[in-house]
Design a protein around this motif. Structure first.
Motif, PDB file in Angstrom:
ATOM      1  N   LEU A  29      -3.359 -20.379   1.776  1.00  0.00           N
ATOM      2  CA  LEU A  29      -3.584 -20.143   0.338  1.00  0.00           C
ATOM      3  C   LEU A  29      -3.266 -18.692  -0.028  1.00  0.00           C
ATOM      4  O   LEU A  29      -2.763 -18.396  -1.114  1.00  0.00           O
ATOM      5  N   PHE A  30      -3.511 -17.790   0.904  1.00  0.00           N
ATOM      6  CA  PHE A  30      -3.157 -16.378   0.666  1.00  0.00           C
ATOM      7  C   PHE A  30      -1.649 -16.258   0.456  1.00  0.00           C
ATOM      8  O   PHE A  30      -1.183 -15.597  -0.470  1.00  0.00           O
ATOM      9  N   GLY A  31      -0.901 -16.954   1.307  1.00  0.00           N
ATOM     10  CA  GLY A  31       0.560 -16.891   1.187  1.00  0.00           C
ATOM     11  C   GLY A  31       1.041 -17.410  -0.159  1.00  0.00           C
ATOM     12  O   GLY A  31       1.933 -16.837  -0.780  1.00  0.00           O
ATOM     13  N   ILE A  84      -1.092  -2.526   0.275  1.00  0.00           N
ATOM     14  CA  ILE A  84      -0.581  -3.415  -0.787  1.00  0.00           C
ATOM     15  C   ILE A  84       0.938  -3.317  -0.864  1.00  0.00           C
ATOM     16  O   ILE A  84       1.630  -4.254  -1.209  1.00  0.00           O
ATOM     17  N   GLY A  85       1.452  -2.171  -0.471  1.00  0.00           N
ATOM     18  CA  GLY A  85       2.907  -1.997  -0.485  1.00  0.00           C
ATOM     19  C   GLY A  85       3.613  -2.895   0.510  1.00  0.00           C
ATOM     20  O   GLY A  85       4.789  -3.212   0.371  1.00  0.00           O
ATOM     21  N   ASP A  86       2.863  -3.380   1.512  1.00  0.00           N
ATOM     22  CA  ASP A  86       3.483  -4.255   2.524  1.00  0.00           C
ATOM     23  C   ASP A  86       3.772  -5.639   1.954  1.00  0.00           C
ATOM     24  O   ASP A  86       4.561  -6.399   2.492  1.00  0.00           O
ATOM     25  N   PHE A  87       3.084  -5.982   0.852  1.00  0.00           N
ATOM     26  CA  PHE A  87       3.075  -7.397   0.456  1.00  0.00           C
ATOM     27  C   PHE A  87       4.402  -7.863  -0.129  1.00  0.00           C
ATOM     28  O   PHE A  87       4.655  -9.054  -0.237  1.00  0.00           O
ATOM     29  N   ASP A  88       5.224  -6.906  -0.576  1.00  0.00           N
ATOM     30  CA  ASP A  88       6.495  -7.373  -1.163  1.00  0.00           C
ATOM     31  C   ASP A  88       7.536  -7.603  -0.082  1.00  0.00           C
ATOM     32  O   ASP A  88       8.619  -8.072  -0.345  1.00  0.00           O
ATOM     33  N   LEU A 134     -12.807  -3.950   4.917  1.00  0.00           N
ATOM     34  CA  LEU A 134     -14.107  -4.596   5.128  1.00  0.00           C
ATOM     35  C   LEU A 134     -13.951  -5.793   6.052  1.00  0.00           C
ATOM     36  O   LEU A 134     -14.817  -6.090   6.877  1.00  0.00           O
ATOM     37  N   GLU A 135     -12.809  -6.483   5.954  1.00  0.00           N
ATOM     38  CA  GLU A 135     -12.583  -7.617   6.867  1.00  0.00           C
ATOM     39  C   GLU A 135     -12.529  -7.135   8.307  1.00  0.00           C
ATOM     40  O   GLU A 135     -13.037  -7.785   9.216  1.00  0.00           O
ATOM     41  N   LEU A 136     -11.931  -5.959   8.519  1.00  0.00           N
ATOM     42  CA  LEU A 136     -11.937  -5.375   9.872  1.00  0.00           C
ATOM     43  C   LEU A 136     -13.371  -5.066  10.270  1.00  0.00           C
ATOM     44  O   LEU A 136     -13.822  -5.396  11.365  1.00  0.00           O
ATOM     45  N   GLU A 148       0.027   2.055 -12.577  1.00  0.00           N
ATOM     46  CA  GLU A 148      -1.000   2.942 -13.134  1.00  0.00           C
ATOM     47  C   GLU A 148      -0.998   4.285 -12.411  1.00  0.00           C
ATOM     48  O   GLU A 148      -1.409   5.294 -12.964  1.00  0.00           O
ATOM     49  N   ARG A 149      -0.542   4.298 -11.203  1.00  0.00           N
ATOM     50  CA  ARG A 149      -0.520   5.534 -10.419  1.00  0.00           C
ATOM     51  C   ARG A 149       0.820   6.244 -10.529  1.00  0.00           C
ATOM     52  O   ARG A 149       0.906   7.449 -10.566  1.00  0.00           O
ATOM     53  N   THR A 150       1.882   5.455 -10.646  1.00  0.00           N
ATOM     54  CA  THR A 150       3.222   6.057 -10.781  1.00  0.00           C
ATOM     55  C   THR A 150       3.339   6.866 -12.069  1.00  0.00           C
ATOM     56  O   THR A 150       3.901   7.966 -12.083  1.00  0.00           O
ATOM     57  N   GLY A 210      -9.329   1.683   2.737  1.00  0.00           N
ATOM     58  CA  GLY A 210      -9.145   1.115   1.389  1.00  0.00           C
ATOM     59  C   GLY A 210      -8.464  -0.237   1.397  1.00  0.00           C
ATOM     60  O   GLY A 210      -8.119  -0.769   0.354  1.00  0.00           O
ATOM     61  N   GLY A 211      -8.260  -0.815   2.609  1.00  0.00           N
ATOM     62  CA  GLY A 211      -7.723  -2.184   2.629  1.00  0.00           C
ATOM     63  C   GLY A 211      -6.374  -2.273   3.300  1.00  0.00           C
ATOM     64  O   GLY A 211      -5.828  -1.287   3.791  1.00  0.00           O
ATOM     65  N   ALA A 212      -5.830  -3.477   3.278  1.00  0.00           N
ATOM     66  CA  ALA A 212      -4.461  -3.656   3.776  1.00  0.00           C
ATOM     67  C   ALA A 212      -3.548  -2.849   2.853  1.00  0.00           C
ATOM     68  O   ALA A 212      -3.929  -2.510   1.726  1.00  0.00           O
TER      69      ALA A 212
HETATM   70  N1  T1G Z   1      -2.547   0.002  -0.228  1.00  0.00           N
HETATM   71  C1  T1G Z   1      -1.584   0.918  -0.442  1.00  0.00           C
HETATM   72  N2  T1G Z   1      -1.783   2.082  -1.122  1.00  0.00           N
HETATM   73  C2  T1G Z   1      -3.030   2.299  -1.594  1.00  0.00           C
HETATM   74  C3  T1G Z   1      -4.081   1.383  -1.415  1.00  0.00           C
HETATM   75  C4  T1G Z   1      -3.802   0.195  -0.687  1.00  0.00           C
HETATM   76  N3  T1G Z   1      -4.742  -0.705  -0.428  1.00  0.00           N
HETATM   77  N4  T1G Z   1      -5.188   1.900  -2.034  1.00  0.00           N
HETATM   78  C5  T1G Z   1      -4.820   3.078  -2.549  1.00  0.00           C
HETATM   79  N5  T1G Z   1      -3.538   3.327  -2.285  1.00  0.00           N
HETATM   80  C6  T1G Z   1      -2.779   4.522  -2.669  1.00  0.00           C
HETATM   81  C7  T1G Z   1      -2.606   4.644  -4.174  1.00  0.00           C
HETATM   82  O1  T1G Z   1      -1.478   3.922  -4.606  1.00  0.00           O
HETATM   83  C8  T1G Z   1      -2.441   6.132  -4.336  1.00  0.00           C
HETATM   84  O2  T1G Z   1      -1.100   6.434  -3.935  1.00  0.00           O
HETATM   85  C9  T1G Z   1      -3.352   6.708  -3.255  1.00  0.00           C
HETATM   86  O3  T1G Z   1      -3.529   5.661  -2.300  1.00  0.00           O
HETATM   87  C10 T1G Z   1      -4.703   7.122  -3.788  1.00  0.00           C
HETATM   88  O4  T1G Z   1      -5.221   5.985  -4.490  1.00  0.00           O
HETATM   89  C11 T1G Z   1      -5.550  -8.713   3.687  1.00  0.00           C
HETATM   90  C12 T1G Z   1      -4.921  -8.630   1.010  1.00  0.00           C
HETATM   91  C13 T1G Z   1      -9.493   2.928  -2.595  1.00  0.00           C
HETATM   92  C14 T1G Z   1     -10.862   2.982  -4.702  1.00  0.00           C
HETATM   93  O5  T1G Z   1      -7.449  -3.407  -3.561  1.00  0.00           O
HETATM   94  O6  T1G Z   1      -9.011   0.623  -5.356  1.00  0.00           O
HETATM   95  O7  T1G Z   1      -6.708  -5.675   1.762  1.00  0.00           O
HETATM   96  O8  T1G Z   1      -0.298   7.427  -6.103  1.00  0.00           O
HETATM   97  O9  T1G Z   1      -5.354   7.165  -6.708  1.00  0.00           O
HETATM   98  O10 T1G Z   1      -8.844   6.968  -7.221  1.00  0.00           O
HETATM   99  O11 T1G Z   1      -7.522  -9.333   2.593  1.00  0.00           O
HETATM  100  O12 T1G Z   1      -7.193   3.387  -4.331  1.00  0.00           O
HETATM  101  O13 T1G Z   1      -1.189   8.890  -4.291  1.00  0.00           O
HETATM  102  O14 T1G Z   1       1.009   7.678  -3.968  1.00  0.00           O
HETATM  103  O15 T1G Z   1      -6.426   4.913  -6.344  1.00  0.00           O
HETATM  104  O16 T1G Z   1      -9.659   7.765  -4.919  1.00  0.00           O
HETATM  105  C15 T1G Z   1      -7.425  -4.390  -1.002  1.00  0.00           C
HETATM  106  C16 T1G Z   1      -7.069  -0.561  -3.743  1.00  0.00           C
HETATM  107  C17 T1G Z   1      -5.971  -4.409  -0.661  1.00  0.00           C
HETATM  108  C18 T1G Z   1      -8.170  -1.243  -2.932  1.00  0.00           C
HETATM  109  C19 T1G Z   1      -9.442   4.925  -4.045  1.00  0.00           C
HETATM  110  N6  T1G Z   1      -7.819  -3.066  -1.368  1.00  0.00           N
HETATM  111  N7  T1G Z   1      -7.314   0.856  -3.871  1.00  0.00           N
HETATM  112  O17 T1G Z   1      -9.319   5.339  -5.407  1.00  0.00           O
HETATM  113  O18 T1G Z   1      -7.367   6.947  -5.198  1.00  0.00           O
HETATM  114  S1  T1G Z   1      -5.385  -6.044  -0.379  1.00  0.00           S
HETATM  115  C20 T1G Z   1      -7.775  -2.669  -2.659  1.00  0.00           C
HETATM  116  C21 T1G Z   1      -8.282   1.327  -4.721  1.00  0.00           C
HETATM  117  C22 T1G Z   1      -6.155  -6.476   1.065  1.00  0.00           C
HETATM  118  C23 T1G Z   1      -6.618  -8.250   2.742  1.00  0.00           C
HETATM  119  C24 T1G Z   1      -6.171  -7.928   1.384  1.00  0.00           C
HETATM  120  C25 T1G Z   1      -8.389   2.818  -4.812  1.00  0.00           C
HETATM  121  C26 T1G Z   1      -9.557   3.391  -4.014  1.00  0.00           C
HETATM  122  P1  T1G Z   1      -0.355   7.696  -4.611  1.00  0.00           P
HETATM  123  P2  T1G Z   1      -6.086   6.222  -5.807  1.00  0.00           P
HETATM  124  P3  T1G Z   1      -8.865   6.842  -5.737  1.00  0.00           P
END
Ligand code: T1G
Length: 695
Positions: free
Chosen positions: A248-250, A65-69, A105-107, A268-270, A61-63
């Protein structure tokens, strides 16, 4: 958290396993472990190829996001991993299922070959977080699928299906069966390797950049523009492109817009988490919902339920209102077919799941009944008394009341523990916010059921305790109080609305109330004036209401609506406001946009702090989600409490105290929670109040 390493013949399979979405976390060492395992496999003489796959329901599902702060350099570790994969001398085959998003996806794009399972989805959603793909996505995706298609994916943030990805060249093979088995088959017959970073710059680059740049819209988030800048920088020098992307990301990472959007993502999840709810409490099954009332709200609620596949029986005692509701429901569902949102079969099923009835007895076997009748305690009491006798003893009874005392309603039924509030926002089938009102007697599993129903119908459910106006409307009353005072003191409606909309509100307060109906606000003010005479009230807005100018519904409100919809400044209102100021001895003065925004925002923050302090809201972030999803508060701004943390609570306190020394100072008495946190150097975002608010 682990990277599981298994061997299949001469191929090593690395399976990502890290939480619910296999996030590429740096903070917990996951990325580092993956890099080490890739290196180990690459140097293993018995290994001829590497397959990377995801455990559980998705690839990645990506990097994280919690790491970014934390330390912004952490993303560098992900970039290093991705470079290592792409440079690997042995073929690295990606086995994608479920979802491959963002850094995931980048990986995958750094791999030399991509196999995707049919039905999986691939995307770069970073723009929705105010970011850009910061681990090579802006440089590799255009090389794989062309600049135009890549820009569309990155600027929309929307994933594409694996089928679409195959035709675009993002994946190399589509399988119906086991994607790891298919990847192992590829590994056994090593195909020509493509290192996407070394592919040529796409031929459509210049045109695509120019056309997308021309369509960019101004906004708080600079991410869209920066994405285009990164793609525009595509050249034969991949390193240079990656360096620009990282820089630019930074910048974006530190921006208020991205911090706000990331706050909303987690918020939205909390809010779905109910503090103090015993782990063994389970939501009840809801298979059939009753709706009482076929008015605007009842119809919208029925649609929201039907659209989620829930059977609905609507009881409306007035046959003509019932017929109108049924016709609206059918027409709205059919419109979704015409717009291509659903197929005719789905529409037919939804319409077939709707039952119209003119008596409450038809709701006797509903698992949950939602009352959506006129906002009058007498009418609600009649309905609940009747429902108490008709509804199943284990049926949940919910009221859609927006301000009335839910405990008083619950007191009418033999078992008040089965009563809960479900405050939908109009239009109920569109607005995502659902205030789930927890009565004094509401049973934990009833509350959990209400929250689960909200999630099932696509709402952001936020629990509110019982008070006048619950969370959203109670704060909105203080917000409007300041808007009307600003009119008296020198600002004009069009300036206030423009200032608030430029700042990030979807709609200015004057237009909002003209749309909602000034008469509704007037009735609430009159009630509150009687109940809370000590508070300062504005007379200018009442004077407008006394003219019968209730907004769009009467063709005139604060604005005039010559075509019934478009708000036009009305000189009559300007005169009325100026005359009112003169009559009350107020010397009008100019206001800056910043001052207007500041007063309106502080009014929300101060009341929001009281609401948290009283336990009406569990957490400050709950208040934020209410405003993001129910009141058009710009997502990039994160919410009123988030904004207060950006200002700093000691600054907030100073500004409240300064305003409290001025006209109508009562309204600015600082909430004790703000005084306490300011004194401690605290933030709303760090407030842990769960222990105090167990249900
Ligand atoms: N990072 C950290 N936690 C994440 C996460 C993420 N990327 N995606 C989901 N979670 C946690 C979420 O907070 C929840 O936690 C649990 O996983 C289930 O998520 C360098 C900068 C993948 C479509 O933007 O869109 O990569 O509440 O309830 O409905 O270029 O999660 O259970 O504690 O949403 O099945 C890019 C974000 C990151 C995708 C699944 N990726 N995630 O939906 O489950 S930035 C995203 C979603 C990045 C790089 C860049 C959705 C999902 P908790 P959920 P879901």
């Amino acid at each position: 958290m682990a990277v599981e390493m298994t061997r299949a013949g001469a191929t090593i399979v690395l399976r990502l396993s890290n939480g619910p979405v296999n996030a590429l976390s740096v903070g917990n060492g996951f990325v580092e472990e993956l890099g080490a395992k890739v290196g180990e496999a690459a140097s293993d003489p018995a290994c001829r190829a590497i397959v990377i796959a995801g455990a559980g329901r998705m690839f990645c599902g990506g990097a994280d996001i919690g790491d970014f702060d934390g330390d912004p350099e952490q993303v560098d570790r992900l970039r290093h991993l991705i470079a290592t994969v792409e440079a690997c001398a042995k073929p690295v085959i990606m086995a994608i299922h479920g979802m491959a998003l963002g850094g995931g996806l980048e990986l995958a794009m750094a791999g030399h070959y991509r196999v995707a399972q049919a039905g999986s989805r691939l995307g770069l959603p970073e723009v929705t977080l105010g970011l850009l793909p910061g681990a090579g996505g802006t440089q590799r995706l255009p090389r794989l699928i062309g600049a135009g298609a890549a820009l569309d994916m990155m600027l929309s943030g929307k994933p594409v299906t694996a089928e679409r990805a195959l035709s675009a060249g993002l994946v190399d093979q589509l399988v119906d069966g086991d994607v790891v088995e298919a990847a192992l088959e590829v590994a056994r017959n090593v195909p020509p390797l493509r290192r996407s970073g070394t592919l040529p710059v796409p031929a459509d680059l210049a045109g695509a950049v120019a056309s997308r740049r021309a369509k960019l819209r101004a906004g708080l988030s600079q991410a869209p523009a920066r994405i285009v800048d990164c793609v525009a920088a595509l050249s034969g020098d991949l390193a240079a492109g990656l360096a620009l992307e990282a820089a630019l990301f930074g910048e974006l990472l530190r921006s208020e817009a991205s911090r706000g959007l990331r706050h909303v993502f987690f918020g939205e999840r909390t809010v779905a988490r109910i503090p103090g709810l015993a782990p063994d409490v389970r939501p009840r099954d809801v298979g059939h919902v009753g709706v009482v009332g076929g008015g605007l709200m009842g119809t919208g609620i029925a649609l929201a339920l039907l659209n989620a596949g829930l059977p609905v029986t609507m009881a409306e005692l007035r046959p003509e209102a019932l017929a109108k509701a049924e016709a609206t429901i059918c027409k709205t569902i059919q419109r979704d077919v015409e717009k291509g949102r659903i197929g005719q079969d789905v529409a037919d099923a939804r319409i077939a799941a709707f039952t119209a009835a003119t008596e409450l007895e038809a709701l006797a076997d509903a698992d949950l009944v939602i009352e959506a009748v006129f906002e009058d305690m007498g009418v609600k009491k009649q309905v609940f008394s009747a429902l108490d006798a008709i509804a199943r003893p284990d049926g949940i009874l919910a009221s859609n009341t927006s301000t009335l005392d839910l405990d008083a309603i619950a007191a009418l039924v033999a078992d008040p523990s089965r009563v809960v509030g479900l405050h939908f926002f109009s239009p109920a089938n569109i607005m995502r916010l659902l205030e789930v009102v927890r009565g004094r007697e509401t049973a934990p599993d009833v509350l959990a059921t209400a929250m689960a129903l909200g999630k099932r119908i696509g709402k952001v459910g936020v629990v509110s305790g019982v008070c006048d106006g619950f969370i959203g409307n109670r704060m909105f009353e203080e917000y409007l109080r300041q808007v009307w005072f600003l009119l008296e003191e020198g600002a004009l409606p069009q300036q206030i609305d423009a200032a608030m909309e430029r700042w990030g509100m979807a709609m200015g307060p004057c237009r909002t109330m003209d749309l909602a109906g000034q008469d509704i606000g007037w009735a609430i003010r009159k009630r509150r004036m009687a109940e809370q005479p000590d508070r300062p009230y504005s007379g200018v807005i009442d004077r407008i209401c006394e003219l019968g100018r209730f907004g769009q519904k009467t063709g005139k409100g604060i604005y005039a609506y010559p075509d019934g919809r478009t708000a036009e400044t009305d000189p009559e209102i300007t005169r009325l406001i100026e005359d009112y100021s003169a009559e009350t001895g107020l010397e009008r003065r100019a206001f800056s946009d910043e001052e207007i925004v500041g007063r309106c925002l502080l009014a929300l923050v101060n009341e929001g702090a009281r609401i948290v302090e009283e336990g009406i809201a569990y957490r400050p972030v709950d208040v934020d989600m209410i405003y993001i999803h129910g009141y058009g508060f710009g997502r990039e701004r994160g919410g009123p409490m988030f904004q207060a943390d950006i200002m700093g609570l000691s600054t907030v306190l100073d500004r409240l105290r300064a305003l409290a020394a001025g006209r109508n100072g009562w309204a600015w008495t600082p909430a004790p929670l703000i005084e306490r946190l300011a004194a401690e150097g605290g933030r709303f975002g760090d407030l842990n109040i769960q222990d105090r608010n167990s249900i």
